[in-house]
Write an enzyme that holds these catalytic residues in place. Structure first.
Site, PDB file in Angstrom:
ATOM      1  N   ASP A  57       0.850  -1.188   0.000  1.00  0.00           N
ATOM      2  CA  ASP A  57       0.000   0.000   0.000  1.00  0.00           C
ATOM      3  C   ASP A  57       0.884   1.236   0.000  1.00  0.00           C
ATOM      4  O   ASP A  57       2.064   1.152   0.330  1.00  0.00           O
ATOM      5  CB  ASP A  57      -0.813   0.053   1.297  1.00  0.00           C
ATOM      6  CG  ASP A  57      -2.062  -0.793   1.209  1.00  0.00           C
ATOM      7  OD1 ASP A  57      -2.432  -1.178   0.101  1.00  0.00           O
ATOM      8  OD2 ASP A  57      -2.646  -1.057   2.280  1.00  0.00           O
ATOM      9  N   LYS A  84      -2.842   3.928  -3.636  1.00  0.00           N
ATOM     10  CA  LYS A  84      -3.369   5.065  -4.371  1.00  0.00           C
ATOM     11  C   LYS A  84      -2.261   6.106  -4.544  1.00  0.00           C
ATOM     12  O   LYS A  84      -1.699   6.570  -3.562  1.00  0.00           O
ATOM     13  CB  LYS A  84      -4.508   5.684  -3.555  1.00  0.00           C
ATOM     14  CG  LYS A  84      -5.666   6.130  -4.398  1.00  0.00           C
ATOM     15  CD  LYS A  84      -6.700   6.854  -3.575  1.00  0.00           C
ATOM     16  CE  LYS A  84      -7.530   5.896  -2.748  1.00  0.00           C
ATOM     17  NZ  LYS A  84      -8.517   6.592  -1.900  1.00  0.00           N
ATOM     18  N   MET A 191      -9.927   8.163   8.529  1.00  0.00           N
ATOM     19  CA  MET A 191     -10.502   8.603   7.240  1.00  0.00           C
ATOM     20  C   MET A 191     -11.571   9.665   7.508  1.00  0.00           C
ATOM     21  O   MET A 191     -12.607   9.696   6.830  1.00  0.00           O
ATOM     22  CB  MET A 191     -11.116   7.402   6.480  1.00  0.00           C
ATOM     23  CG  MET A 191     -10.093   6.342   6.136  1.00  0.00           C
ATOM     24  SD  MET A 191     -10.763   4.947   5.224  1.00  0.00           S
ATOM     25  CE  MET A 191     -11.337   3.898   6.557  1.00  0.00           C
TER      26      MET A 191
END
Ligand code: SAH
Length: 274
Positions: A57, A84, A191
């Site tokens: 990741d 990402k 988040m």
């Protein structure tokens, strides 16, 4: 030092598997911790050292690999980045699951390196299931979650005698509306930046009230690490003013008053209320 004492990393292959020309490999889901190589576990390091492929990741995992390289720890494994990148989409979860299984079927020892702990909002359970369904041996190496380790940068313990007896880790979505509890029940939001204003309003409506202290720690252990402290009433405006960005951990509750970053007014307010 013998590696076995801390776990060899990759699991041993169950007998009877590995039929055909290529022996079946394995997958280890390894928690990288919050992004500081010092907070990777020894078992996690052993797994990285014995891996053929590391599927990493971006958040947490990538920094740890870069730091290990900078410290001269040489890993033989090929690194596949599924995180990402700014401006790009992350590899979808199904594709990651399929990749892990297919690499293991090619006989590779695979480490799936995930930020924090694989099981805390990390979809580690789904990856474990995918491996199990495919008959691929899979072990989980826990990691230090950002939910606990990032608040500690700001000197905030999630529980503290006399201040908090419980904590809840949530994302800032619907579930906090039903959370309940007062300022002695610490809430940690992961988040949570995009929905911060809504979450603050929701939590202030409950027993915690608008004066409840809040801390935000951005980019814990990273180059943009920064602490912002306010209350449920003020935090959204402060966050907008300071341009607060993900990744960040939000901590809500009286434990925030213990932070040396807390303004004097918050610290003394707590003292007079006790
Ligand atoms: N499994 C991870 C969490 C994945 S969800 C863990 O256990 O830590 C991703 C969220 O974690 C981010 O949006 C942010 O809220 C938090 N996070 C992870 N690493 C962080 C860091 N170094 N600093 C601040 N927040 C972090």
């Amino acid at each position: 030092m013998s590696g076995s004492r801390y776990g060899a990393g990759a699991p041993t292959r169950p007998p009877g598997t590995g039929s055909g020309s290529v022996a079946l490999g394995s997958v280890a889901l390894v928690g990288a911790g919050p992004g500081d190589a010092g907070l990777l576990t020894i078992r996690g390091l052993r797994a990285l050292e014995s891996a053929d492929v590391i599927v990493a990741d971006r958040l947490g995992a990538r920094q740890v690999l870069d730091q290990l390289a900078a410290e001269g720890v040489e890993l033989a494994a090929e690194v596949v980045d599924v995180g990402k990148q700014p401006g790009h989409h992350a590899v979808p979860q199904d594709a990651i699951n399929a990749l892990l299984v297919s690499l293991a079927r090619d006989g590779k020892r695979v480490v799936r390196l995930k930020g924090g702990d694989p099981y805390v909002f990390g979809r580690g359970g789904e990856e474990l299931e995918a491996c199990r369904d495919a008959g691929v041996p899979c072990e989980v190496v826990p990691g230090i979650t950002s939910a606990i380790s990032v608040p500690q940068i700001a000197g905030i313990p999630l529980t503290h005698r006399g201040l908090a007896t419980a904590f809840t880790v949530a994302t800032a979505h619907d579930q906090i509306a039903e959370l309940g509890g007062g300022r002695d029940h610490t809430v940690v939001l992961l988040m949570g930046i995009g929905t911060l204003a809504n979450s603050a309003i929701t939590l202030a409506r409950g027993e915690r009230g608008s004066e409840c202290p809040v801390a935000i720690v951005e980019d814990g252990y990273g180059p943009r690490q920064r602490v912002t402290i306010g209350t449920l009433e003020t935090i959204a405006v402060q966050a907008a003013r300071r341009g607060i960005r993900s990744p960040a951990v939000v901590v809500v509750g009286d434990v925030v008053t213990l932070s040396p970053y807390a303004p004097e007014a918050l610290r003394t307010r707590k003292a007079t209320q006790l």
